[in-house]
Design a protein around this motif. Structure first.
Motif, mmCIF file in Angstrom:
data_model
loop_
_atom_site.group_PDB
_atom_site.id
_atom_site.type_symbol
_atom_site.label_atom_id
_atom_site.label_comp_id
_atom_site.label_asym_id
_atom_site.label_seq_id
_atom_site.Cartn_x
_atom_site.Cartn_y
_atom_site.Cartn_z
ATOM 1 N N VAL A 267 14.774 -9.906 -40.212
ATOM 2 C CA VAL A 267 14.914 -10.587 -41.799
ATOM 3 C C VAL A 267 13.354 -10.258 -42.471
ATOM 4 O O VAL A 267 13.753 -9.580 -43.788
ATOM 5 C CB VAL A 267 14.525 -12.239 -41.584
ATOM 6 N N GLU A 268 12.051 -10.385 -42.145
ATOM 7 C CA GLU A 268 11.073 -9.930 -43.291
ATOM 8 C C GLU A 268 11.123 -8.041 -43.202
ATOM 9 O O GLU A 268 10.850 -7.661 -44.696
ATOM 10 C CB GLU A 268 9.469 -9.807 -42.308
ATOM 11 N N ALA A 269 11.727 -7.587 -42.190
ATOM 12 C CA ALA A 269 11.871 -5.624 -42.866
ATOM 13 C C ALA A 269 13.012 -5.456 -44.123
ATOM 14 O O ALA A 269 12.929 -4.829 -45.259
ATOM 15 C CB ALA A 269 12.198 -5.152 -41.664
ATOM 16 N N ALA A 270 14.578 -6.747 -43.583
ATOM 17 C CA ALA A 270 15.367 -6.385 -44.080
ATOM 18 C C ALA A 270 14.934 -6.616 -45.979
ATOM 19 O O ALA A 270 15.439 -6.424 -46.918
ATOM 20 C CB ALA A 270 16.124 -6.972 -44.223
ATOM 21 N N ARG A 271 14.120 -8.509 -46.073
ATOM 22 C CA ARG A 271 13.360 -8.600 -47.445
ATOM 23 C C ARG A 271 13.151 -7.689 -47.905
ATOM 24 O O ARG A 271 12.806 -6.919 -48.622
ATOM 25 C CB ARG A 271 12.570 -9.879 -47.353
ATOM 26 N N LYS A 272 11.706 -7.069 -47.136
ATOM 27 C CA LYS A 272 10.902 -5.678 -47.607
ATOM 28 C C LYS A 272 12.200 -4.031 -48.384
ATOM 29 O O LYS A 272 11.371 -3.967 -49.312
ATOM 30 C CB LYS A 272 10.178 -5.187 -46.908
ATOM 31 N N HIS A 273 13.091 -4.005 -47.428
ATOM 32 C CA HIS A 273 13.743 -2.806 -48.231
ATOM 33 C C HIS A 273 14.880 -3.903 -49.127
ATOM 34 O O HIS A 273 15.904 -2.464 -49.221
ATOM 35 C CB HIS A 273 14.680 -2.417 -46.826
ATOM 36 N N GLY A 274 14.441 -4.232 -49.340
ATOM 37 C CA GLY A 274 15.646 -5.124 -50.801
ATOM 38 C C GLY A 274 16.972 -5.399 -50.322
ATOM 39 O O GLY A 274 17.908 -4.949 -51.175
ATOM 40 N N LEU A 275 17.230 -5.490 -48.434
ATOM 41 C CA LEU A 275 18.740 -5.616 -48.346
ATOM 42 C C LEU A 275 19.039 -7.375 -48.099
ATOM 43 O O LEU A 275 20.094 -8.161 -48.124
ATOM 44 C CB LEU A 275 18.911 -5.164 -46.827
ATOM 45 N N LEU A 276 18.040 -7.853 -48.483
ATOM 46 C CA LEU A 276 18.014 -9.150 -48.532
ATOM 47 C C LEU A 276 17.084 -9.794 -49.985
ATOM 48 O O LEU A 276 16.200 -8.690 -50.119
ATOM 49 C CB LEU A 276 17.409 -10.073 -47.127
ATOM 50 N N GLY A 277 17.226 -11.011 -50.867
ATOM 51 C CA GLY A 277 16.437 -11.729 -51.933
ATOM 52 C C GLY A 277 17.842 -10.824 -52.904
ATOM 53 O O GLY A 277 18.330 -10.982 -53.107
ATOM 54 N N LYS A 278 16.787 -10.784 -53.552
ATOM 55 C CA LYS A 278 17.327 -10.698 -55.293
ATOM 56 C C LYS A 278 18.242 -9.109 -55.512
ATOM 57 O O LYS A 278 18.372 -8.195 -55.269
ATOM 58 C CB LYS A 278 16.675 -10.862 -56.126
ATOM 59 N N SER A 279 19.199 -9.443 -56.071
ATOM 60 C CA SER A 279 19.979 -7.655 -56.767
ATOM 61 C C SER A 279 20.157 -7.239 -55.331
ATOM 62 O O SER A 279 19.043 -6.358 -55.299
ATOM 63 C CB SER A 279 19.320 -7.748 -57.619
ATOM 64 N N ILE A 280 20.689 -7.549 -54.160
ATOM 65 C CA ILE A 280 20.792 -6.352 -52.741
ATOM 66 C C ILE A 280 21.318 -4.998 -53.250
ATOM 67 O O ILE A 280 21.787 -5.005 -53.748
ATOM 68 C CB ILE A 280 20.908 -7.206 -52.024
ATOM 69 N N LEU A 281 20.595 -4.410 -52.720
ATOM 70 C CA LEU A 281 20.728 -2.902 -52.949
ATOM 71 C C LEU A 281 21.239 -2.262 -54.336
ATOM 72 O O LEU A 281 21.584 -1.690 -54.669
ATOM 73 C CB LEU A 281 21.625 -2.699 -51.859
ATOM 74 N N GLY A 282 20.362 -3.025 -55.323
ATOM 75 C CA GLY A 282 20.599 -2.450 -56.616
ATOM 76 C C GLY A 282 21.719 -3.795 -57.487
ATOM 77 O O GLY A 282 22.520 -3.167 -58.307
ATOM 78 N N SER A 283 22.953 -4.153 -57.022
ATOM 79 C CA SER A 283 23.985 -4.993 -56.796
ATOM 80 C C SER A 283 23.267 -6.266 -57.492
ATOM 81 O O SER A 283 22.383 -6.083 -57.949
ATOM 82 C CB SER A 283 24.592 -5.268 -56.023
ATOM 83 N N LYS A 284 24.354 -7.020 -58.335
ATOM 84 C CA LYS A 284 24.444 -8.176 -58.403
ATOM 85 C C LYS A 284 24.333 -9.313 -57.795
ATOM 86 O O LYS A 284 24.120 -9.969 -58.229
ATOM 87 C CB LYS A 284 24.745 -8.050 -59.758
ATOM 88 N N PHE A 285 24.483 -9.136 -56.319
ATOM 89 C CA PHE A 285 24.659 -10.070 -55.077
ATOM 90 C C PHE A 285 23.501 -10.049 -54.791
ATOM 91 O O PHE A 285 22.486 -9.488 -54.614
ATOM 92 C CB PHE A 285 24.906 -9.295 -54.723
ATOM 93 N N ASP A 286 22.475 -11.493 -54.876
ATOM 94 C CA ASP A 286 21.328 -11.887 -54.268
ATOM 95 C C ASP A 286 22.168 -13.350 -52.961
ATOM 96 O O ASP A 286 22.995 -13.487 -52.639
ATOM 97 C CB ASP A 286 21.115 -13.366 -55.398
ATOM 98 N N PHE A 287 21.339 -13.122 -51.952
ATOM 99 C CA PHE A 287 21.430 -13.807 -50.640
ATOM 100 C C PHE A 287 20.233 -14.082 -49.664
ATOM 101 O O PHE A 287 19.264 -12.398 -50.321
ATOM 102 C CB PHE A 287 22.170 -13.102 -50.123
ATOM 103 N N ASP A 288 19.546 -14.374 -49.312
ATOM 104 C CA ASP A 288 18.377 -14.581 -47.989
ATOM 105 C C ASP A 288 18.767 -15.417 -47.035
ATOM 106 O O ASP A 288 19.708 -16.583 -47.382
ATOM 107 C CB ASP A 288 17.425 -15.552 -49.495
ATOM 108 N N ILE A 289 18.237 -15.100 -45.662
ATOM 109 C CA ILE A 289 18.266 -16.006 -45.104
ATOM 110 C C ILE A 289 17.360 -16.655 -44.407
ATOM 111 O O ILE A 289 15.700 -16.171 -44.616
ATOM 112 C CB ILE A 289 18.641 -14.807 -43.636
ATOM 113 N N ARG A 290 17.044 -18.297 -43.925
ATOM 114 C CA ARG A 290 16.431 -18.646 -43.164
ATOM 115 C C ARG A 290 16.379 -18.569 -41.907
ATOM 116 O O ARG A 290 17.455 -19.685 -41.356
ATOM 117 C CB ARG A 290 15.987 -20.016 -43.947
#
Lengths: 626, 795
Positions: A267-290
């Motif tokens: 999860v941490e790595a995905a967040r760091k790579h912009g795969l989780l969090g705000k505007s995922i992969l430059g899109s308008k989609f936000d999502f995060d995991i706890r």
């Protein structure tokens, strides 16, 4: 990171990797952990460094390979040489002979049990040969703590596709036409579930990954989370996008420390790579995991109970409706899927629904991972197409029954599943067929039992488990399972009465029809199926006062065959209550009034002699009480 | 919508469950875990029904009707399922009586069998014949249990006050746990363990006292079995009669059903309907019996002879008192308790004016918040801001609580506030301490003791400056109010209250929310000398935001006393002036029908005590007249909403006690006053109604009152450096403290404690448990109050 940057990164990673560079992969699954794989992997690293080969040879600790019976497993890439049961002492030899000289060490290879022929490549081992390792296959190729490994294997390509080309409705349509059904037990169509949640009214919606795997003997979800956490995370992001959710939870039991750790890293790595969090992969989609660590109550796996636990309350289920999709976590629409279901999602998106639905049966598509355990030669995790026959799984992949004994029953679906007899071995496994046979798919536990298993005792064991794990909320489950467990215990103690069978049937029906959640509704399955397929054993216990499988102590008797006994004193010394008497080189005898039936004499009697007998029923010696 | 139950077409709403719809239409479905106040739980599985088109059985308590739904509540398979579920319940519930061959004859022979230590069957259980489980067993005709019965072997828990817990009888329906969480917000109990080991308990298995139980008794009342039972009366026979009264303590006016056996009170339970909606608090639920039968009850009239009080007949006592009082006419005063009924207060007031020539009966709790508001009405000729009823709370969007620890002082109001919180309201609290109230608050401001004025004024200021609330625009006095606000020194507002401007702004933001607002305030707001300033600021905030006011009357008939007092000419004496006059000897005779802290040295020549309980004043009294308690006389009480409620007579008076109105009217008649020939309370009520005395007609225009900064407080700070806010709790009835009447209550709450910060304590040389003497700047430290004090000595 946006889409282009992701592809650039992927290209860079694959370019930097030499496909022909030797790589020693050591399985890091839970089974291999128990065999000491951590030390083996370290030994490989040390050895490679000692020989100054660090640049030329890679050592990688991967996810679970599945063949846990043979751990620790080491596969040497790129040739795919499959070594099993590697000990620390084998390490220098493997490096010097196989890695450097390219020679195969015969004795470390897997031997076909029937012919004794050695098999070199992993894919040729019968255990793997008949499997279809769609979801589980990547486990052996990647280091779960390194996101680069996942990216190198086309990781997050499905997500990129979804975010760039697909509308949420398209994603749901794709999942629907793939025919994916929930892998957690009930088998509800996943796309349909997402659709309902998407349509539910509300701004805030949640997605949850149910990783509270609690069935005894089952560990598929654990191995997926430990071995390939990114596939689960990618599935969740895609699901969240389809549903319109921006917050997700992974509910993982704290008893799975490695899974907790690896999914946390992922999860941490995905967040760091912009795969989780705000505007995922430059899109308008936000999502995060706890990540939410559960305290390991079996009932927490029930979805309403799981949500209650996340909310900080006692994990007890509540009556449905409302379903989670209508009112779930904190009253918001919530979609819960199990680990394996989520892991199927990226594959479907990457390869298309059509490819996915090509294997499987009419109403159960794709593959299913089973934890094949019990009295079976090849214990491990197997991924097979839906519709494969039980016989094929148990005898071809599983290698048959341990010690050459007879197969008796197989139990699927965890403690609430049913026990199926030899007659049902040709049953093709899918959701419907298992339910019809009185069992269920469950999350994929498969416990194989041999002729030395007492089915009444098995039912007692499972009911004891469910009565302890019941949350205690509704009456039928709390009291009914307790009463069933007590009656079964009484039968195994030799105190059964003829009306017990009828009473068990009545109770089982009451509990099944009356219970609040899935735990209670399925808890009587072991009783019902053993009564259905193994009624004779109940009758033997109650009417004939014997245990055909020679398991239930109350019915056992140990005696010494005077014609065979050589008077070696072994049993006499082993007896904890001095029930065995005799002199050296003269036949011994057992005082039945003293015997506590511990079986110590039976165990120590040398196989050549076999003078101590274990019997049950009419042939047993009379126990004369003073 | 239309649904069909057992072939009957029934009109149903979507908000009621199938179980409730069936019950409303007289269709019986057995159910144990459901309760009207609680969310569906679906655990007992007895209320299962079949619904066409749905597989298996559905719990009707958790199923809501849908158009055209076809429900079957009674069929052979449903009956079997219910019987089998019940058999399972009974296998864990002591059921010896159920399968006893002698059960038919048992009723005739069981005498006092209930006193056994262990409950093994119904006749040994305190809930026998009022047990819901028992009722359902009879209806389902279960008379044998095919399973081995399990006695769980818990020891009976008796260490907590008021009720005992025998979890061997518990069927885990969860009602107690749920009512504690969902309705009372105490969450003192919960489930422990799981599966067949599951049991109700507290955190870390501590006592209920340690777990934060408020002993409201809601759990006892919802328990369908004998697992939770009131300690007192547990071994007694069943009640033979009951009557509905109004709880005599605080101003909520909870309706209580008082059960009696052969004319003796057994227990009081909250009535289902009424203002309290089936809830009560520890006082009303558990202490009535102890109060009515307190050993300190005065049983016969007494007069002083040769320096000693001796018992005498009513005839002699009345003649003596009337004769003496006549000679003090014009120099006598009457003090009354606002826990007396309206009839009593009315007659005592008439008695004071018409027979004694006094200005009227003086309430012992004075000034009250109601008086304060009334004074503002009189001074400015405006209408009081809207009044709230308890029913307004659940529908409100924001609730601001000031000057009262509601969960302890008015627990039933707290229940409604909690309901509001569940419905999404915001709870805003400004208090000088942390308690249950601040814990539940959405926003909680820590203010300096007694600085509410500054908070209220700065709230109004912020709201006016941002200009958004429209409720007050165009009303009378707005400009004057604005001007008076401007006159306040800017620096003194938030800062004086010990707050940051930002905190005030956030609170103001919450008050600007769209939706009804209720301002809940109590005696704490007027206990400082600047009571009037506080109330004016509160008034304006209410008008500005359109909020409703809910004054937390401390005593059960405070509102009634205030309504009756409206008739009086202004300038009627207050308790403070009465006591001062008694000390100086301006008045010579005092007639006490309520608590009044008489100074040790006074100039009184004649003192009469009319009370139910022996109290301190009795020692110096020349005559003591035994008054009936609320349970022994019919009467009317006006609760804090202005609701006039009738309290029935439950038992005959203890000893020779007489209703207060009876004593006063007989005295008045003997003293020659006219029109005191009342025969019963009903006649007095007729007169009250005829004169419209209890009708709350508030006329006039709505508008603002000007505010002024308090004076008289801070300048004495050097002399009296500390502020002592009192805790208001009507833990008394007339002159009897509940901790004195009930040993169990004493365990729960003992008010004679001074709480002081560690630094101040060290400064005064005080240690935990030490005794301290407190001296205050207030001339009349009558009841609990807020005052500037210094601690003058420690021991």
């Amino acid at each position: 990171m946006d889409l282009n940057e992701l592809e650039t990164l992927r290209t860079r990673i694959t370019a930097s990797r030499d496909k022909d560079k030797p790589c020693i992969t050591v399985c890091g699954g839970t089974g291999c952990h128990a065999y000491g794989c951590l030390k083996v992997a370290q030994a490989f690293r040390d050895e490679v460094r000692r020989l100054g080969l660090s640049d030329k040879v890679a050592v990688r600790q991967t996810g679970c390979h599945g063949f846990c019976e043979r751990g620790p497993i080491v596969v040497l890439q790129p040739k795919g040489i499959f070594y099993q049961r590697i000990q620390l002492a084998d390490v220098p030899e493997v490096v010097s002979k196989t890695v450097i000289e390219g020679l195969v060490i015969e004795r470390l290879l897997y031997a076909e049990p029937k012919t004794g022929a050695r098999i070199v490549a992993e894919r040729d081992v019968p255990f793997y040969k008949r499997q279809h390792r769609r979801i589980f296959g990547s486990n052996g190729h990647l280091d779960p703590t390194d996101i680069d490994d996942y990216l190198a294997l086309d990781g997050y390509r499905a997500l990129a596709k979804v975010l760039s080309e697909m509308a949420p409705a398209d994603v749901i349509a794709e999942i629907n036409s793939a025919g994916l059904r929930g892998r957690g037990g009930a088998g509800f169509p996943t796309g349909r579930k997402w659709e309902i949640c998407r349509a539910a009214h509300g701004e805030v919606k949640y997605v949850i990954c149910n990783a509270d795997e609690g069935d005894p003997g089952a560990y598929m979800d654990r191995s997926l989370l430990e071995g390939n956490p990114h596939s689960v995370i990618e599935g969740m992001i895609i699901g969240a996008y389809a549903i319109g959710s921006h917050e997700g939870f992974v509910y993982v039991r704290n008893e799975y420390p490695l899974a907790v750790e690896n999914v946390g890293i992922a999860v941490e790595a995905a967040r760091k790579h912009g795969l989780l969090g705000k505007s995922i992969l430059g899109s308008k989609f936000d999502f995060d995991i706890r990540i939410f660590k559960g305290a390991g109550a079996f009932v927490s796996g029930e979805e309403t109970s799981l949500m209650s636990s996340i909310e900080g309350r006692r994990a007890s289920p509540r009556q449905k409706p409302p379903f989670p999709a209508q009112s779930g976590l904190w009253g918001k629409p919530t979609n819960i899927n199990n680990v394996e279901t989520w892991a199927n999602v990226p594959w479907i998106i990457r390869n298309g629904a059509k490819a996915y639905s090509q294997i499987g049966t009419q109403d159960s598509k794709g593959t299913k991972i089973f934890a094949l355990v019990g009295k079976i030669n090849n214990t491990g995790l197997v991924e097979v197409p839906m519709g494969m026959k039980l016989r094929e799984i148990i005898f071809e992949i599983g290698g048959g029954i341990k010690g050459g004994k007879e197969f008796k029953a197989v139990q699927t679906g965890g403690p609430s599943g049913g026990c199926m007899p030899t007659e049902l071995l040709d049953l093709p496994i899918d959701y419907a067929s298992l339910a019809q046979a009185g069992s269920m798919m469950g999350s994929g536990g498969m416990i194989v039992m041999d002729e030395g298993t007492c089915m009444v005792d098995v039912a007692r064991y499972f009911l004891h488990f469910t009565q302890e794990e019941s949350c205690g909320k509704c009456v039928p489950c709390r009291v009914g399972t307790r009463q069933m467990a007590e009656i079964l215990a009484r039968i195994t103690r030799g105190e059964g009465v003829e009306s017990d069978v009828e009473r068990l049937e009545t109770l089982a029906k009451t509990v099944k029809a009356g219970s609040l959640c899935g735990l209670g509704q399925t808890a009587p399955n072991p009783v019902l199926t053993t009564l259905r397929y193994f009624r004779k054993e109940y009758d033997a216990h109650i009417k004939e006062r014997r245990c055909p499988a020679l398991v239930c102590k109350a019915f056992l008797a140990f005696d010494i065959d005077k014609r065979k006994c050589v008077g070696c004193l072994l049993c006499l010394k082993a007896c904890p209550v001095k029930a065995v008497s005799g002199e050296i080189k003269k036949p011994h005898s057992i005082d039945q009034t003293l015997c506590i039936k511990c079986g110590a004499c039976f165990e120590v009697c040398p196989p050549k002699v076999r003078a101590v007998t274990k019997t049950s029923g009419a042939s047993a010696p009379e126990r004369v009480l003073p | 919508m239309k649904i069909t139950i057992d072939g009957r077409s029934i009109e149903a709403q979507g908000t009621k469950t199938v179980l409730e719809v069936a019950q409303d239409n007289g269709i019986y479905i057995p159910a144990l875990c459901s309760h009207p106040r609680l969310a569906p739980y679906a655990a007992c599985r007895l209320c299962v029904v079949s619904i066409k088109g749905k597989p298996g059985f559905q719990p009707s308590c958790n199923t809501y009707p849908a158009e055209g739904m076809e429900v079957v509540t009674d069929s052979e398979e449903l009956r079997l399922q219910r019987v089998r579920t019940m058999e399972l319940i009974l296998s864990e519930h002591p059921n010896a009586c159920l399968i006893c061959s002698e059960k038919a004859d048992c009723e005739d022979h069981k005498a006092s069998i209930r006193k056994s230590a262990e409950v093994t069957g119904c006749v040994f259980c305190s809930s026998n014949r009022r047990c819901e489980l028992q009722e359902i067993v009879v209806r389902l005709k279960v008379d044998s249990i095919p399973y081995s019965s399990v006695y769980r072997g818990f020891s009976v828990r008796r260490s907590d006050p008021f009720f005992i817990q025998d979890y061997n009888l518990c069927i885990l329906c969860g009602r107690c746990v749920r009512i504690c969480h969902e309705v009372r917000g105490a969450a003192a109990i919960s489930f422990m363990f799981r599966g067949s080991q599951a049991v109700v308990g507290t955190m870390f298995d501590r006592s209920l006292m340690a777990a934060g139980c408020q002993f409201c008794g809601a759990c006892v009342d919802v328990c369908p079995t004998g697992a939770l039972a009131e300690r007192v009366g547990r071994h007694e026979a069943l009640p033979d009669a009951e009557a509905e009264t109004v709880c005599p303590y605080c101003g909520v006016g909870c309706r209580l059903v008082v059960e009696t056996l052969q004319g003796r009170i057994q227990a009081a339970k909250p009535a289902e309907g009424g203002v309290n909606r089936g809830q009560a608090c520890v006082r009303g639920r558990f202490t009535l019996r102890d109060v009515v039968y307190s050993p300190s009850r005065i049983r016969r009239p007494m007069v002083k002879k040769d320096g000693k009080l001796v018992e005498t007949s009513w005839e002699d006592a009345l003649a003596f008192v009337a004769g003496k009082l006549k000679s003090y006419a014009g120099r006598a005063c009457v003090v009354v308790s606002s826990q007396l009924g309206c009839e009593d207060l009315f007659v005592l007031d008439r008695f004071a004016r018409e027979a004694l020539g006094a200005g009227g009966a003086v309430p012992s709790l004075q000034p009250s918040i109601l008086d304060g508001l009334g004074d503002l009405v009189k001074a400015h000729g405006l209408k009081t801001p809207h009044r709230a009823s308890l029913a307004d709370l659940p529908g409100s969007k924001a609730i601001l609580v000031l000057g009262e620890n509601v969960p302890v002082s008015h627990p039933v109001v707290w229940v409604e506030i909690l309901e509001a919180l569940r419905c999404g309201a915001k709870l805003l609290v400004a208090s000088h301490k942390d308690d249950l109230l601040t814990r539940h608050a959405s926003q909680s401001l820590k203010i300096r003791p007694g600085s509410e004025f500054y908070l209220l004024a700065s709230l109004s200021k912020v709201l006016l400056e941002s200009g958004s609330p429209q409720a007050g625009s165009g009303l009378k006095g707005l400009d004057g109010f604005k001007k008076s606000l401007e006159k306040l020194p800017a620096s003194c507002l938030a800062d004086t209250a010990g707050l940051q401007e930002e905190e005030v702004r956030r609170l103001a933001e919450a008050l600007r929310c769209c939706g009804p607002i209720v301002l809940v305030f109590g005696q704490g707001l007027i206990s400082m000398p600047w009571a009037r300033e506080n109330l004016a600021a509160l008034w304006d905030l209410a008008v500005l935001t359109g909020a409703r006011l809910l004054p937390l009357a401390e005593e059960s008939d405070l509102f009634g006393a205030w309504l009756l007092a409206r008739r009086k000419p202004s300038g009627a004496p207050s308790l403070e002036t009465v006591l001062r006059a008694a000390t100086t000897g301006e008045i010579k005779a005092l007639y006490l029908a309520g608590p009044a802290p008489l100074p040790e040295k006074h100039g009184l020549e004649f003192l009469v005590v009319q009370d139910s309980f022996v109290n301190e004043a009795c020692q110096g009294a020349d005559a003591v007249l035994p008054a009936a308690t609320f349970a022994e006389a019919e009467g009317h009480f006006v609760n804090l909403e202005g609701r006039v409620q009738k309290s029935e007579k439950v038992i005959e008076p203890v000893g020779e006690a007489k209703p207060d109105w009876w004593i006063a009217s007989h005295l008045a008649s003997r003293m020659g006053a006219e029109g005191f020939g009342y025969e019963d309370a009903g006649r007095i009520k007729e007169q009250l109604d005829k004169e419209g005395l209890l009708a709350l007609q508030e006329e006039g225009e709505a508008g603002f009152v000007p505010v002024t900064a308090p004076s008289g407080g801070p300048e004495r700070a050097a002399e009296y450096p500390m502020v002592l806010p009192g805790e208001y709790c009507p833990d008394y009835y007339r002159t009897l403290a509940l901790c004195q009447a009930s040993p169990d209550f004493k365990v729960l709450r003992n008010p004679r404690r001074l709480k002081i910060g560690p630094e101040d304590a060290a400064g005064a040389g005080l240690q935990d448990g030490a005794k301290a003497r407190v001296e205050s700047s207030s001339a009349c430290a009558a009841g609990p109050g807020t005052a500037r004090v210094k601690i003058t000595g420690a021991s």
